[in-house]
Write an enzyme that holds these catalytic residues in place. Sequence first.
Site, mmCIF file in Angstrom:
data_model
loop_
_atom_site.group_PDB
_atom_site.id
_atom_site.type_symbol
_atom_site.label_atom_id
_atom_site.label_comp_id
_atom_site.label_asym_id
_atom_site.label_seq_id
_atom_site.Cartn_x
_atom_site.Cartn_y
_atom_site.Cartn_z
ATOM 1 N N ARG A 247 44.826 30.842 48.699
ATOM 2 C CA ARG A 247 44.248 30.517 47.383
ATOM 3 C C ARG A 247 45.154 30.901 46.217
ATOM 4 N NH1 ARG A 247 37.986 31.988 47.389
ATOM 5 N NH2 ARG A 247 38.161 30.804 45.449
ATOM 6 N N PRO B 117 40.028 40.854 50.033
ATOM 7 C CA PRO B 117 40.449 42.199 50.460
ATOM 8 C C PRO B 117 39.978 43.255 49.465
ATOM 9 C CG PRO B 117 42.300 40.661 50.448
ATOM 10 C CD PRO B 117 41.159 39.982 49.758
ATOM 11 N N GLU B 118 39.294 44.283 49.958
ATOM 12 C CA GLU B 118 38.853 45.374 49.101
ATOM 13 C C GLU B 118 39.738 46.594 49.360
ATOM 14 O OE1 GLU B 118 34.770 45.827 48.232
ATOM 15 O OE2 GLU B 118 34.212 43.933 49.141
ATOM 16 N N HIS C 252 51.181 28.361 53.586
ATOM 17 C CA HIS C 252 50.579 29.316 52.662
ATOM 18 C C HIS C 252 51.385 30.608 52.508
ATOM 19 C CE1 HIS C 252 47.275 26.607 52.350
ATOM 20 N NE2 HIS C 252 46.971 26.721 53.627
ATOM 21 N N ARG D 41 26.761 54.402 30.282
ATOM 22 C CA ARG D 41 26.662 52.982 30.630
ATOM 23 C C ARG D 41 25.220 52.578 30.907
ATOM 24 N NH1 ARG D 41 31.649 54.771 31.659
ATOM 25 N NH2 ARG D 41 33.406 53.310 31.710
#
Length: 271
Positions: free
Chosen positions: A107, A2-3, A89, A151
Amino acid sequence: MPELPEVEVTRLSFADRIAGARITALRVGKPLRWPLGCVPESLVGRQVLGVRRRGKYLLMDLDDGLLMWHLGMSGSLLFGPDRGAPQAHDHFDLDTTHGLLRLNDPRRFGAVVYAPSEQSAPANKLLGHLGVEPLNGGFELATFHQGLRQRKAAIKQVLLAGDLVVGVGNIYASEALFLAGIRPTTRADRISRPRADKLRLAVMDVLARAVKKGGSTLRDFSAADGKNGYFQLEAHVYDRVGEPCRVCGTTIRRLLQGQRSTYYCPNCQKP
Ligand SMILES: [Zn+2]
């Protein structure tokens, strides 16, 4: 994984409904990435004031303290009146007077962490290093360009690092760099101010559109009301290696950066 858009869509799918609810019970299942950080029963009776988002964390403000939710690699939240017995889960339940909020996470890289306040050590440890939010109006060109100039890493890696701007994960970094016409391997400190501005606008655009469309169709993702998004179907470059660029027809290429796949058009995106 998930973003940011998926997390925001998840938030929008239950934040209004849970606001004002009182916690009636908690069920802590198998260990998640981090422990809860308090005795679960100590939260019973507290009121949920609202749910905010910071990066990929959902911050659930209570009348005393807050709960920080993270979906990890494969987590999803479901909120509703009666979800039945937990399945294999389902690792965390927050039962409230407005319904049950359940974390499903095969997970178990996700977590629910309590903090007495946003300034306290447990909150600072998770949120303290996060860069600016791309979607709340605070993502300004001067700061962004200054950060890029400091950077030397490849721009894609700088976006993913999250300390300059949060929530630009792998899919959205590839898409934003395509829209800005910037090669993912370009060194951040070599990006001019006008190109930095293009990238800034592209990041905001791609994330806002993804939220609007309900997040991506990642296998493990579903918002808390069970609706799936479809952003990925419209990707310009992500997961399209070997296919023609939708703008110029050049074959989309793939390369590895920090063990993550990056997709780009060698014609539309300049070093
Ligand atoms: Zn192209």
